[in-house]
Design an enzyme around this catalytic site. Structure first.
Site, PDB file in Angstrom:
ATOM      1  N   THR A 191      59.999   3.839 -64.894  1.00 45.53           N
ATOM      2  CA  THR A 191      60.381   5.251 -64.135  1.00 45.53           C
ATOM      3  C   THR A 191      59.997   6.366 -64.954  1.00 45.53           C
ATOM      4  O   THR A 191      60.289   6.495 -66.324  1.00 45.53           O
ATOM      5  CB  THR A 191      61.526   5.163 -63.756  1.00 45.53           C
ATOM      6  OG1 THR A 191      61.867   4.230 -62.849  1.00 45.53           O
ATOM      7  CG2 THR A 191      62.031   6.429 -63.347  1.00 45.53           C
ATOM      8  N   PHE A 193      60.998  10.131 -65.681  1.00 47.38           N
ATOM      9  CA  PHE A 193      61.913  11.230 -65.637  1.00 47.38           C
ATOM     10  C   PHE A 193      61.450  12.528 -66.111  1.00 47.38           C
ATOM     11  O   PHE A 193      60.617  12.458 -66.780  1.00 47.38           O
ATOM     12  CB  PHE A 193      63.195  10.837 -66.373  1.00 47.38           C
ATOM     13  CG  PHE A 193      64.047   9.520 -66.092  1.00 47.38           C
ATOM     14  CD1 PHE A 193      65.290   9.550 -65.215  1.00 47.38           C
ATOM     15  CD2 PHE A 193      63.642   8.468 -66.450  1.00 47.38           C
ATOM     16  CE1 PHE A 193      65.778   8.468 -64.949  1.00 47.38           C
ATOM     17  CE2 PHE A 193      64.289   7.218 -66.202  1.00 47.38           C
ATOM     18  CZ  PHE A 193      65.404   7.173 -65.190  1.00 47.38           C
TER      19      PHE A 193
END
Length: 297
Positions: A191, A193
């Site tokens: 992921t 961010f």
């Protein structure tokens, strides 16, 4: 803050009190203690004090209201794509992207006892990243506001047929049993961010460091407008690493584009490319220029 499940409230209150004592050093994140965003906050800003917020809007508002100096928000996942609504929230927030952080994501299946489970609660992103795992076991996916919050909710309910998909640390925080680790469908689950603040930081990026510039734009309603808007990046040798579209409003008549390029304003090639894009656009707004955390290409 009181929207968190009961088992999470004591930890939330403790973290909130620490952040209130020194808000400029606080970093807001969405989710209950133990969520992936909590981990990202502590890894990306180890000297900061994590401030849990129930929603993405709450995390962004914490920065705007002065309760936190920064916020960290997941923007896209390698397996499940962009995080829902984030492209709307970032431009509307008025905050600037000042950094990025990439984090490997691993999920565990946990509950009161080790199953069998009939259903599993988690954030829609985590459910999507574990879709095959759940389908093979006949476990019904149920959406919850965040991963660790789902674990706290399952602990609060005490139903042995209900599980949560969350980081393994959530089981320790909320007294659950881990039935299985690494339930994500892809071993290279990652992921990205972004870190946001109320002031941009592009002037502080070292010249030898590669910068990323993120912006949104809406092209004019003329033939080949997108093609022409993109032409300046090609002719000026500016690498565009991301381009996504999303609809504005319910009329489906206006499309916004979200883009990342390598480079920073002030570079003549970047300035020329952005100027040409703006010429064919009704609106162009830079969301931030920040140091590249991971090479593209």
């Amino acid at each position: 803050m009181r929207s968190f499940p009961g088992p999470a409230l004591a930890i939330v209150d403790r973290l909130r009190a620490a952040a209130e004592a020194n808000p400029t050093q606080a970093i807001a994140f969405q989710g209950s203690p133990g969520a992936n965003s909590h981990r990202a906050a502590t890894e990306a800003r180890p000297d900061a004090m994590p401030l849990p917020c129930f929603s993405f809007e709450d995390a962004l508002d914490a920065v705007k209201d002065g309760r936190a100096g920064q916020a960290i928000i997941p923007i896209e996942n390698s397996q499940h794509g962009r995080v829902a609504d984030i492209h709307f929230l970032l431009p509307e927030s008025g905050l600037s992207i000042v950094g990025e952080y990439f984090m490997p994501i691993h999920h565990a299946l946990m509950g009161v006892g080790k199953g069998p489970y009939e259903a599993a609660y988690s954030h829609p992103q985590a459910l999507g990243q574990s879709r095959s795992f759940l389908r093979k076991r006949g476990i019904v996916p149920l959406s919850y506001a965040d991963t660790a919050g789902a674990a706290a909710y399952v602990a609060d309910k005490g139903d042995p047929t209900q599980a949560a998909i969350a980081p393994a640390i959530a089981a320790e925080l909320y007294g659950l049993d881990i039935a299985e680790n690494h339930v994500e469908d892809s071993p290279d689950n990652m992921t990205r961010f972004v870190i946001l603040a109320d002031k941009p930081t592009f002037l502080t990026i070292a010249p030898e460091s590669k910068a990323v510039t993120t912006f949104v734009f809406e092209v004019k309603n003329i033939p080949a407008a997108l093609y022409k808007a993109m032409g300046g990046f090609a002719t000026n040798g500016v690498n565009m690493t991301k381009l996504e579209s999303y609809q504005v409003g319910a009329s489906f008549s206006a499309t916004m584009f979200y883009a990342d390029i390598i480079g920073a304003p002030g570079d003549p090639a970047v300035d020329r490319a952005l100027e040409e894009c703006a010429f064919y656009s009704k609106e162009l707004r830079i969301l931030g220029t920040y140091e590249q955390a991971r090479p593209r290409g």
